[in-house]
Motif scaffolding. Structure first.
Motif, mmCIF file in Angstrom:
data_model
loop_
_atom_site.group_PDB
_atom_site.id
_atom_site.type_symbol
_atom_site.label_atom_id
_atom_site.label_comp_id
_atom_site.label_asym_id
_atom_site.label_seq_id
_atom_site.Cartn_x
_atom_site.Cartn_y
_atom_site.Cartn_z
ATOM 1 N N GLN A 80 0.824 -1.201 0.000
ATOM 2 C CA GLN A 80 0.000 0.000 0.000
ATOM 3 C C GLN A 80 0.863 1.258 0.000
ATOM 4 N N ASN A 81 2.178 1.091 0.166
ATOM 5 C CA ASN A 81 3.113 2.202 0.137
ATOM 6 C C ASN A 81 4.336 1.807 -0.689
ATOM 7 N N PRO A 82 4.159 1.652 -2.026
ATOM 8 C CA PRO A 82 5.241 1.137 -2.858
ATOM 9 C C PRO A 82 6.385 2.116 -3.070
ATOM 10 N N GLY A 83 6.101 3.407 -2.947
ATOM 11 C CA GLY A 83 7.090 4.420 -3.275
ATOM 12 C C GLY A 83 7.292 4.475 -4.777
ATOM 13 N N VAL A 84 7.748 5.606 -5.255
ATOM 14 C CA VAL A 84 8.073 5.750 -6.679
ATOM 15 C C VAL A 84 9.158 6.804 -6.804
ATOM 16 N N GLN A 85 10.136 6.512 -7.658
ATOM 17 C CA GLN A 85 11.181 7.483 -7.947
ATOM 18 C C GLN A 85 11.440 7.479 -9.436
ATOM 19 N N ALA A 86 11.153 8.616 -10.080
ATOM 20 C CA ALA A 86 11.423 8.780 -11.507
ATOM 21 C C ALA A 86 12.905 9.094 -11.663
ATOM 22 N N GLN A 87 13.623 8.264 -12.373
ATOM 23 C CA GLN A 87 15.082 8.361 -12.415
ATOM 24 C C GLN A 87 15.595 9.654 -13.021
ATOM 25 N N ALA A 88 15.092 10.047 -14.169
ATOM 26 C CA ALA A 88 15.604 11.259 -14.814
ATOM 27 C C ALA A 88 15.377 12.478 -13.925
ATOM 28 N N ALA A 89 14.189 12.601 -13.362
ATOM 29 C CA ALA A 89 13.884 13.735 -12.488
ATOM 30 C C ALA A 89 14.740 13.699 -11.232
ATOM 31 N N ALA A 90 14.971 12.507 -10.692
ATOM 32 C CA ALA A 90 15.795 12.384 -9.494
ATOM 33 C C ALA A 90 17.237 12.812 -9.780
ATOM 34 N N LEU A 91 17.732 12.452 -10.941
ATOM 35 C CA LEU A 91 19.118 12.785 -11.283
ATOM 36 C C LEU A 91 19.300 14.240 -11.703
ATOM 37 N N PHE A 92 18.416 14.720 -12.563
ATOM 38 C CA PHE A 92 18.619 16.033 -13.170
ATOM 39 C C PHE A 92 17.712 17.126 -12.618
ATOM 40 N N GLY A 93 16.805 16.796 -11.714
ATOM 41 C CA GLY A 93 15.915 17.802 -11.154
ATOM 42 C C GLY A 93 16.016 17.950 -9.653
ATOM 43 N N SER A 94 16.968 17.259 -9.039
ATOM 44 C CA SER A 94 17.048 17.263 -7.581
ATOM 45 C C SER A 94 18.091 18.206 -7.011
ATOM 46 N N GLY A 95 18.947 18.754 -7.856
ATOM 47 C CA GLY A 95 19.992 19.640 -7.367
ATOM 48 C C GLY A 95 21.354 18.982 -7.228
ATOM 49 N N ILE A 96 21.502 17.751 -7.748
ATOM 50 C CA ILE A 96 22.817 17.114 -7.745
ATOM 51 C C ILE A 96 23.776 18.019 -8.515
ATOM 52 N N SER A 97 24.974 18.163 -8.006
ATOM 53 C CA SER A 97 25.987 19.026 -8.606
ATOM 54 C C SER A 97 26.216 18.704 -10.077
ATOM 55 N N ASP A 98 26.361 19.764 -10.874
ATOM 56 C CA ASP A 98 26.659 19.589 -12.299
ATOM 57 C C ASP A 98 27.939 18.780 -12.496
ATOM 58 N N VAL A 99 28.922 19.019 -11.672
ATOM 59 C CA VAL A 99 30.194 18.303 -11.792
ATOM 60 C C VAL A 99 29.984 16.801 -11.607
ATOM 61 N N VAL A 100 29.174 16.432 -10.635
ATOM 62 C CA VAL A 100 28.887 15.015 -10.403
ATOM 63 C C VAL A 100 28.221 14.402 -11.632
ATOM 64 N N LEU A 101 27.226 15.094 -12.191
ATOM 65 C CA LEU A 101 26.514 14.578 -13.359
ATOM 66 C C LEU A 101 27.418 14.534 -14.590
ATOM 67 N N GLU A 102 28.243 15.545 -14.773
ATOM 68 C CA GLU A 102 29.172 15.554 -15.908
ATOM 69 C C GLU A 102 30.113 14.350 -15.846
ATOM 70 N N LYS A 103 30.681 14.103 -14.668
ATOM 71 C CA LYS A 103 31.623 12.992 -14.513
ATOM 72 C C LYS A 103 30.914 11.639 -14.575
ATOM 73 N N ALA A 104 29.760 11.540 -13.961
ATOM 74 C CA ALA A 104 29.043 10.259 -13.914
ATOM 75 C C ALA A 104 28.589 9.800 -15.294
ATOM 76 N N PHE A 105 28.183 10.745 -16.137
ATOM 77 C CA PHE A 105 27.612 10.393 -17.431
ATOM 78 C C PHE A 105 28.503 10.773 -18.616
ATOM 79 N N GLY A 106 29.672 11.343 -18.340
ATOM 80 C CA GLY A 106 30.562 11.743 -19.422
ATOM 81 C C GLY A 106 29.962 12.827 -20.297
ATOM 82 N N LEU A 107 29.247 13.749 -19.683
ATOM 83 C CA LEU A 107 28.565 14.815 -20.423
ATOM 84 C C LEU A 107 29.297 16.133 -20.266
ATOM 85 N N SER A 108 29.106 17.007 -21.216
ATOM 86 C CA SER A 108 29.649 18.357 -21.117
ATOM 87 C C SER A 108 28.761 19.182 -20.179
ATOM 88 N N GLU A 109 29.321 20.300 -19.732
ATOM 89 C CA GLU A 109 28.551 21.213 -18.890
ATOM 90 C C GLU A 109 27.296 21.680 -19.628
#
Length: 121
Positions: A80-109
């Motif tokens: 009755q309480n499954p929880g849900v976490q949308a991955q893209a929103a959690a990664l790119f909409g939560s305030g995780i540092s740009d540097v962390v995301l750049e390094k984790a995914f090999g992306l440019s700024e």
């Protein structure tokens, strides 16, 4: 339980339910469904009206209408309480540092900024 109504091309984006297994019963149409195992292997199949598919607890999964019209499905979760976490929103909409995301995914700024703009509040 939940009823899912998909427009043609409609998508439930990749997400997890940390506290529940989900079973999906397709009432109408065709859905491409899948989940990613803990060893990062994709298990995906097209399910049609009358078919059932199970998403194991806590695993990343999605549903996409691949039919020529609308699709309808019933999802049931074993909590009755499954929880849900949308991955893209959690990664790119939560305030995780740009540097962390750049390094984790090999992306440019610039790429990180572009993706984050899609999830701005």
């Amino acid at each position: 339980m939940a009823r899912l109504d998909f427009a043609q091309g409609g998508l439930v984006p990749p997400h997890t339910h940390p506290r529940a297994t989900e079973i999906l019963f397709v009432l109408e149409g065709s859905l491409l469904v899948g989940f990613v195992s803990t060893d990062n292997k994709l298990f995906a199949v097209t399910v049609n009206a009358g078919d059932v598919f199970v998403f194991p607890r806590g695993l990343l999964h999605f549903e996409l209408n691949v039919g020529k019209g609308k699709a309808t499905a019933i999802a049931a979760l074993n909590s009755q309480n499954p929880g849900v976490q949308a991955q893209a929103a959690a990664l790119f909409g939560s305030g995780i540092s740009d540097v962390v995301l750049e390094k984790a995914f090999g992306l440019s700024e610039k790429a990180v900024d572009h993706i984050k703009s899609k999830f701005a509040a």
